[in-house]
Design an enzyme around this catalytic site. Structure first.
Site, short mmCIF file in Angstrom:
data_model
loop_
_atom_site.label_atom_id
_atom_site.label_comp_id
_atom_site.label_asym_id
_atom_site.label_seq_id
_atom_site.Cartn_x
_atom_site.Cartn_y
_atom_site.Cartn_z
CB THR A 17 -0.95 0.00 1.21
OG1 THR A 17 -1.78 -1.16 1.15
CG2 THR A 17 -1.82 1.26 1.22
CE LYS A 38 -6.22 -3.97 -1.37
NZ LYS A 38 -4.84 -4.44 -1.13
CG ASN A 175 8.91 -1.36 2.03
OD1 ASN A 175 9.36 -0.27 2.37
ND2 ASN A 175 7.80 -1.87 2.55
#
Length: 215
Positions: A17, A38, A175
């Site tokens: 997200t 989404k 990430n």
């Protein structure tokens, strides 16, 4: 970069997200016309929480497409895999509704980032996996990984699945927000995966999401 891209992760809670929101923000800053979607949100009632996070990161209000439900065509109240959430809500997931919504967004925007639920093998229905749907639609994948323990294994399994299904990997996003507290593990994961990406998908991009990017 143009068209529809499917954002998936090597696991649940890997940062899809935030990564989707940051990528959309960066594309906006480059002057691109971009929207996020989404298609299946679970654990919500009327508004997809992930879309709200995307808009906050992008620095824009909820869009007309959000109000029309195009960016969140299927919402289920139970926080679970889509196939289970749909069953517990007593209704079937409408794939045609999702496809149509994505097509409408693609007609309005230069780039559509579609954030999936969980990883590539998450069931959308009893008979259809997320990766099946991606292949059917012909979407290139943006895969989110991290430097936490276990990420090498999960990333390589995702690579193998993409190759088996003949799906193009557009980019691998490392990430750092979910890096292991062990600096050796985090750095080795980065170095190893960067090399394996070059070997497995030489045309795919390597991207990194810093801990400060979502601020």
């Amino acid at each position: 970069m143009k068209g529809v891209y499917f954002v998936s992760g090597i696991d649940t809670d890997i940062g899809k997200t935030i990564a989707t929101g940051v990528l959309a923000k960066q594309l906006l800053q480059q002057g691109k016309s971009v929207i996020t979607q989404k298609p299946v949100q679970t654990g919500c009632q009327n508004i997809a929480d992930d879309i709200a996070v995307h808009r906050k990161i992008m620095g824009i209000p909820m869009q007309e497409a959000d109000k029309q439900g195009l960016t969140m065509p299927e919402i289920f109240s139970y926080p679970a895999s889509p196939h289970l959430a749909a069953r517990l809500d007593g209704r079937a997931l409408d794939l045609d509704k999702i496809r149509t919504a994505t097509q409408q967004l693609a007609a309005q925007y230069e780039i559509v980032l579609v954030e999936g639920a969980g990883g590539l093998m998450v069931p959308l229905t009893e008979n259809l996996l997320t990766i099946d749907y991606i292949r059917q639609q012909g979407y290139p994948v943006i895969l989110i990984t991290s430097g936490r323990l276990g990420s090498i294994n999960h990333t390589l399994l995702s690579f193998a699945a993409l190759k088996q299904y003949g799906i193009r990997l557009h980019s691998l996003v490392f990430n750092h927000i979910h890096d292991s507290r062990d600096a050796h593990v985090a750095q080795d994961s980065l170095n190893y995966l960067k090399c394996r990406l070059k070997d497995s998908f030489p045309e795919a991009e390597w991207l990194e999401l810093a801990k400060t990017d979502a601020v």
